[in-house]
Design a protein around this motif. Structure first.
Motif, PDB file in Angstrom:
ATOM      1  N   ASP A   1     153.897  73.495  -6.149  1.00  9.52           N
ATOM      2  CA  ASP A   1     153.751  72.300  -5.021  1.00  9.52           C
ATOM      3  C   ASP A   1     153.256  73.020  -4.026  1.00  9.52           C
ATOM      4  OD1 ASP A   1     155.577  74.214  -3.749  1.00  9.52           O
ATOM      5  OD2 ASP A   1     156.966  72.497  -3.206  1.00  9.52           O
ATOM      6  N   ALA A   2     152.329  74.014  -4.309  1.00  9.25           N
ATOM      7  CA  ALA A   2     151.423  74.330  -3.339  1.00  9.25           C
ATOM      8  C   ALA A   2     150.284  75.499  -3.754  1.00  9.25           C
ATOM      9  CB  ALA A   2     152.256  75.406  -2.163  1.00  9.25           C
TER      10      ALA A   2
ATOM     11  N   CYS B   1     153.856  80.439   4.590  1.00 11.55           N
ATOM     12  CA  CYS B   1     153.145  80.982   3.239  1.00 11.55           C
ATOM     13  C   CYS B   1     154.196  82.220   2.771  1.00 11.55           C
ATOM     14  CB  CYS B   1     151.781  81.246   3.252  1.00 11.55           C
ATOM     15  SG  CYS B   1     150.639  79.782   3.504  1.00 11.55           S
TER      16      CYS B   1
ATOM     17  N   VAL C   1     156.968  78.851  -4.980  1.00  9.53           N
ATOM     18  CA  VAL C   1     156.452  77.313  -5.245  1.00  9.53           C
ATOM     19  C   VAL C   1     156.631  77.007  -6.380  1.00  9.53           C
ATOM     20  CG1 VAL C   1     154.561  77.982  -3.319  1.00  9.53           C
ATOM     21  CG2 VAL C   1     153.981  78.575  -5.523  1.00  9.53           C
TER      22      VAL C   1
ATOM     23  N   TYR D   1     157.015  76.293   1.192  1.00 10.70           N
ATOM     24  CA  TYR D   1     155.812  76.959   1.572  1.00 10.70           C
ATOM     25  C   TYR D   1     154.247  76.373   1.449  1.00 10.70           C
ATOM     26  CZ  TYR D   1     159.436  80.672   0.767  1.00 10.70           C
ATOM     27  OH  TYR D   1     160.396  81.338   1.074  1.00 10.70           O
TER      28      TYR D   1
ATOM     29  N   HIS E   1     160.773  74.429  -4.029  1.00 11.27           N
ATOM     30  CA  HIS E   1     159.988  73.553  -3.783  1.00 11.27           C
ATOM     31  C   HIS E   1     160.274  73.001  -2.390  1.00 11.27           C
ATOM     32  CE1 HIS E   1     160.168  72.921  -8.221  1.00 11.27           C
ATOM     33  NE2 HIS E   1     158.934  72.989  -8.009  1.00 11.27           N
TER      34      HIS E   1
END
Length: 376
Positions: A307-308, A229, A244, A251, A248
């Motif tokens: 994407d997170a 993260c 993020v 994380y 991409h």
């Protein structure tokens, strides 16, 4: 730095030194020496005897981050602050003549020595070959392989992280995470050329410097790159959002505290507050690049590509990075139907100056990381 010689003509000295602080004798105003910016660094004094004493003080605290705060005119006693391995922050009075150092205060008296995770510097190369380093904090207890990891880029971005106790890093390490604080290009620990290498690189090479550090740790077997993260505040918060949205597949989550999300908005706001200062305009353009490119590297403009999950935390009374930077990012994520949370801190500033607010922020950040990237 310039001095006026006896003949009246200024003479430049220490032209290549990036000076953070000068030391002056309070009794006569005489310049005693200086402290260079960067790490590691210790005071440079012009008097060899005084320099030898300073060196003895540093030798008394090996493998720790040491800051000399003050000394007596005769250089017999020093007030110093230390932190690092096994040291969550200690204040000492050093008696040079008596060869002793007495602790007089502690930053975190409830944190025992054995609960301080080991801290070390990791050197690595960026994708373009630029040499850099970062600070690695490991969980206390000796586990050093295949760990879940938190990337923790510093704010500024003209700042750096030393090998020292960091309360954010140690909080995550105590939960079983490796924590890496990359001194990406633009940081102030490697001289002016390295600092200037960050100009125009928001969301670009400054960002990939962070993920290159992650790749290096994975290569060494220290961390599991699939359990990462990214967390940060101010510029570090921007980097967390960029990790993020602009990047991409790296994380599992991002925590952004008081982040910049829209470079155009920051640029225009800063200019408006300054009254349209040309000096500030030139400085911002040097640091950020051409305004026509800001949308390319603004996480708010790339919210649909997130994407997170993202956690936004912001003080409502922040005068450095206005709260609207987070509220606008939250709106963009909501419109894009991306997972996010927004924690609003009423009556709080950019630095989260109140201890209760800092605890609230840290509890929220740790819980979010543990939810999206469990250590176990």
């Amino acid at each position: 730095m310039r001095f006026r010689c006896r003949g009246g003509t200024p003479k430049e000295v220490l032209a290549d030194a990036d000076i953070e602080r000068t030391y002056v004798d309070p009794n006569n105003g005489q310049l005693l020496g200086y402290l260079e910016r960067g790490a590691p660094s210790k005071p440079v004094l012009f008097d060899p005897r005084q320099q030898a004493i300073i060196s003895r003080v540093y030798q008394a605290f090996p493998n720790r981050d040491l800051r000399i705060v003050e000394w007596t005119p005769d250089f017999s006693h020093f007030l110093v602050h230390t932190s690092g391995n096994g040291d969550s922050g200690t204040w000492y009075v050093v008696d040079v003549t008596g060869r002793r150092a007495d602790p007089v205060g502690y930053d975190y008296p409830m944190i025992a020595t054995e609960n301080v995770g080991p801290v070390s510097k990791v050197t690595y190369q960026a994708a373009d070959g630029l040499e850099m380093d970062g600070i690695l904090t490991l969980p206390p207890g000796g586990v050093t392989k295949n760990l879940p990891v938190v990337l923790l880029p510093h704010g500024g971005p003209t700042a750096y992280d030393p090998v020292a106790f960091d309360w954010w890093a140690q909080a995550f390490a105590s939960r079983g995470y490796a924590v890496f604080q990359p001194n990406f290009r633009g940081s102030t620990n490697r001289g002016d050329a390295f600092r200037r290498a960050g100009n125009g690189q928001w969301g670009r090479k400054m960002q990939s410097d962070i993920s290159d550090g992650l790749a290096e740790l994975a290569k060494r077997g220290l961390v599991d790159p699939k359990r990462a993260c990214i967390v940060g505040a101010s510029y570090g918060g921007y980097a967390a959002l960029a990790g993020v949205t602009l990047q991409h597949g790296l994380y599992r989550c991002a925590v952004a505290v008081a982040p910049v999300s829209d470079l155009s908005d920051m640029y225009l706001t800063d200019l408006r507050v300054s009254g349209g200062s040309n000096m500030l305009k030139n400085s911002l353009r040097e640091s950020l690049g051409n305004p026509s490119t800001f949308a390319e590297v603004s996480p708010r403009k790339r919210a649909a590509q997130a994407d997170a999950p993202i956690l936004l935390i912001h003080g409502k009374d922040d005068t450095v990075v206005p709260f609207k930077q987070s509220s606008a990012m939250a709106d963009a994520l909501k419109d894009a139907r991306k997972p996010y949370e927004l924690v609003v801190m009423p009556n709080e500033d950019h630095w989260l100056s109140r201890s209760a607010t800092r605890q609230q922020m840290l509890e929220a950040a740790v819980a979010f990381v543990e939810k999206n990237n469990p250590a176990n």
